[in-house]
Design an enzyme around this catalytic site. Structure first.
Site, PDB file in Angstrom:
ATOM      1  N   GLU A 193       0.820  -1.224   0.000  1.00  0.00           N
ATOM      2  CA  GLU A 193       0.000   0.000   0.000  1.00  0.00           C
ATOM      3  C   GLU A 193       0.851   1.269   0.000  1.00  0.00           C
ATOM      4  O   GLU A 193       2.048   1.220   0.312  1.00  0.00           O
ATOM      5  CB  GLU A 193      -0.944   0.007   1.196  1.00  0.00           C
ATOM      6  N   VAL A 222      -5.501   0.295   2.993  1.00  0.00           N
ATOM      7  CA  VAL A 222      -5.687  -1.152   2.858  1.00  0.00           C
ATOM      8  C   VAL A 222      -6.885  -1.417   1.932  1.00  0.00           C
ATOM      9  O   VAL A 222      -6.836  -2.271   1.047  1.00  0.00           O
ATOM     10  CB  VAL A 222      -5.895  -1.809   4.249  1.00  0.00           C
ATOM     11  N   ASP A 241     -17.256   5.270  14.008  1.00  0.00           N
ATOM     12  CA  ASP A 241     -16.021   5.273  13.218  1.00  0.00           C
ATOM     13  C   ASP A 241     -15.476   3.848  13.081  1.00  0.00           C
ATOM     14  O   ASP A 241     -14.834   3.321  13.997  1.00  0.00           O
ATOM     15  CB  ASP A 241     -14.978   6.197  13.855  1.00  0.00           C
ATOM     16  N   LYS A 278      -3.280  -1.778  15.834  1.00  0.00           N
ATOM     17  CA  LYS A 278      -2.793  -1.016  16.995  1.00  0.00           C
ATOM     18  C   LYS A 278      -3.909  -0.839  17.999  1.00  0.00           C
ATOM     19  O   LYS A 278      -5.082  -0.738  17.621  1.00  0.00           O
ATOM     20  CB  LYS A 278      -2.357   0.368  16.527  1.00  0.00           C
TER      21      LYS A 278
HETATM   22  N1  PSU Z   1      -2.961   1.468  10.756  1.00  0.00           N
HETATM   23  C1  PSU Z   1      -1.630   1.465  10.932  1.00  0.00           C
HETATM   24  N2  PSU Z   1      -0.864   2.061  10.008  1.00  0.00           N
HETATM   25  C2  PSU Z   1      -1.398   2.656   8.888  1.00  0.00           C
HETATM   26  C3  PSU Z   1      -2.795   2.633   8.711  1.00  0.00           C
HETATM   27  C4  PSU Z   1      -3.532   2.031   9.655  1.00  0.00           C
HETATM   28  O1  PSU Z   1      -1.145   0.946  11.930  1.00  0.00           O
HETATM   29  O2  PSU Z   1      -0.658   3.196   8.064  1.00  0.00           O
HETATM   30  C5  PSU Z   1      -3.387   3.230   7.470  1.00  0.00           C
HETATM   31  C6  PSU Z   1      -3.692   2.137   6.450  1.00  0.00           C
HETATM   32  O3  PSU Z   1      -3.554   2.646   5.148  1.00  0.00           O
HETATM   33  C7  PSU Z   1      -5.146   1.821   6.715  1.00  0.00           C
HETATM   34  C8  PSU Z   1      -5.684   3.201   7.037  1.00  0.00           C
HETATM   35  O4  PSU Z   1      -5.821   1.225   5.642  1.00  0.00           O
HETATM   36  O5  PSU Z   1      -4.648   3.830   7.781  1.00  0.00           O
HETATM   37  C9  PSU Z   1      -6.980   3.164   7.807  1.00  0.00           C
HETATM   38  O6  PSU Z   1      -7.486   4.437   7.934  1.00  0.00           O
HETATM   39  P1  PSU Z   1      -8.951   4.674   8.538  1.00  0.00           P
HETATM   40  O7  PSU Z   1      -8.825   4.277   9.988  1.00  0.00           O
HETATM   41  O8  PSU Z   1      -9.222   6.131   8.358  1.00  0.00           O
HETATM   42  O9  PSU Z   1      -9.870   3.772   7.802  1.00  0.00           O
HETATM   43 MN    MN Z   2     -12.649   6.197  10.031  1.00  0.00          MN
END
Ligand code: PSU
Ligand code: MN
Length: 303
Positions: free
Chosen positions: A25, A107, A139, A160
């Protein structure tokens, strides 16, 4: 579709010849790490995949094209532009592509583009999930929905604990996504090998990972498979150190009233600031570790 999708020659050839390919990614490059470590890491990850017998396909959106396979120059461009690149999830594709803009793939969008290109294995660091407090904020990362519908194996180091890991597992269960622990029964929590939550199945070899995913495809079951690969012992962090930083980051997030797509990048950057170089090193090492497993699994899937 071909008007939008652009597969690099190297990736096209590997796919045509039935050789293993691993998708990567680009949000991890633009939003996940600082420049220049982000570019150095992206290139090291590609090298690691090659050394383990597969072809890397870094995925991104450049000038309105869905790219499967970026050049080192394109990786440098995305890494330098950093947070100025739009973090592109599923909902962002129509407008970004119509406007011929750039986008860093999460992702979600990396899975989508990998599937369009015919790539079955994807390595990254961590995935998005159900955020803490989601019972009121709603969320929930689009990554979980994509795992429910797109047939790509995602190899990560767990999630995480900026997220609610228990609710994330519940959501994946509802959506029928198998959560596999690689050589572990416990869901790893990215910086640490343990979370206190159990995975669905423990699998100990790339061959068995490939066999399970092959079976999912043969059965015609839509959706992906989540493989969680613990950070190597040597690089894992002290739970107290990382958890304190996460609590502090979450407090600041709430105080500042940050929400929506800014949440994850804010929390990641804050945790990194609070823990200094240690978390960045851990992050780099776990991605390399996932790249090795992904290359071997993609190779097993080609047999
Ligand atoms: N979690 C991590 N590192 C990251 C991401 C998530 O530990 O870099 C990034 C990935 O690209 C994941 C995105 O798909 O954040 C998710 O964002 P959101 O929570 O806004 O869906
Ligand atoms: Mn979100």
């Amino acid at each position: 579709m071909n008007d939008y999708l652009s597969i690099s020659e190297e990736v096209q050839l590997a796919l045509k010849e039935g050789r293993p390919v691993v998708a990567l990614e680009s949000t991890i490059i633009s939003h996940g790490m600082p420049y220049p470590q982000n570019v150095e890491t992206a290139l090291r990850v590609e090298k690691t995949i090659r050394e383990n017998g597969a072809t890397p396909a870094t995925i991104a959106i450049i000038g309105g094209k869905l790219k499967a396979g970026c050049t080192p120059e394109e990786i440098e461009y995305l890494g330098k532009k950093g947070q100025a690149v739009i973090k592109a999830s599923r909902r962002d594709l129509p407008v970004l592509l119509a406007r011929k803009e750039d986008g860093a793939t999460t992702v979600t969008t990396t899975m989508m583009i990998a599937a369009m290109a015919g790539i079955k294995v994807f390595a990254t660091g961590g995935i998005g999930g159900v955020h803490r407090g989601a019972t009121t904020t709603m969320d929930i990362s689009a990554d979980l929905e994509e795992l429910a519908q797109t047939q790509v194996m995602v190899i990560c180091a767990g999630a995480k604990s900026i997220l609610d890991l228990g609710l994330t597992l519940e959501y994946l269960e509802t959506k029928g996504v198998p959560v596999i622990g690689y050589q572990t029964e416990e869901l790893p929590a990215f910086y640490t090998r343990r979370s206190g939550f159990k995975v669905d199945y423990r699998i100990d070899s790339p061959e068995e990972l490939a066999a399970a995913f092959r079976t999912k495809i043969d059965l015609g079951l839509r959706g992906g498979m989540l493989v969680t690969n613990p950070i190597p012992e040597k690089y894992s962090m002290q739970p107290e150190v990382i958890n304190k930083a996460i609590e502090e980051a979450l407090n600041e997030l709430n105080e500042k009233g940050i929400h929506g797509k800014q949440c994850t990048p804010f929390l990641l950057a804050k945790v990194k600031d609070l823990t200094g170089g240690e978390s960045l090193e851990a992050n780099i090492e776990l991605v390399l570790n996932n790249a090795r497993l992904a290359a071997k699994t993609a190779a097993a899937l080609c047999k």
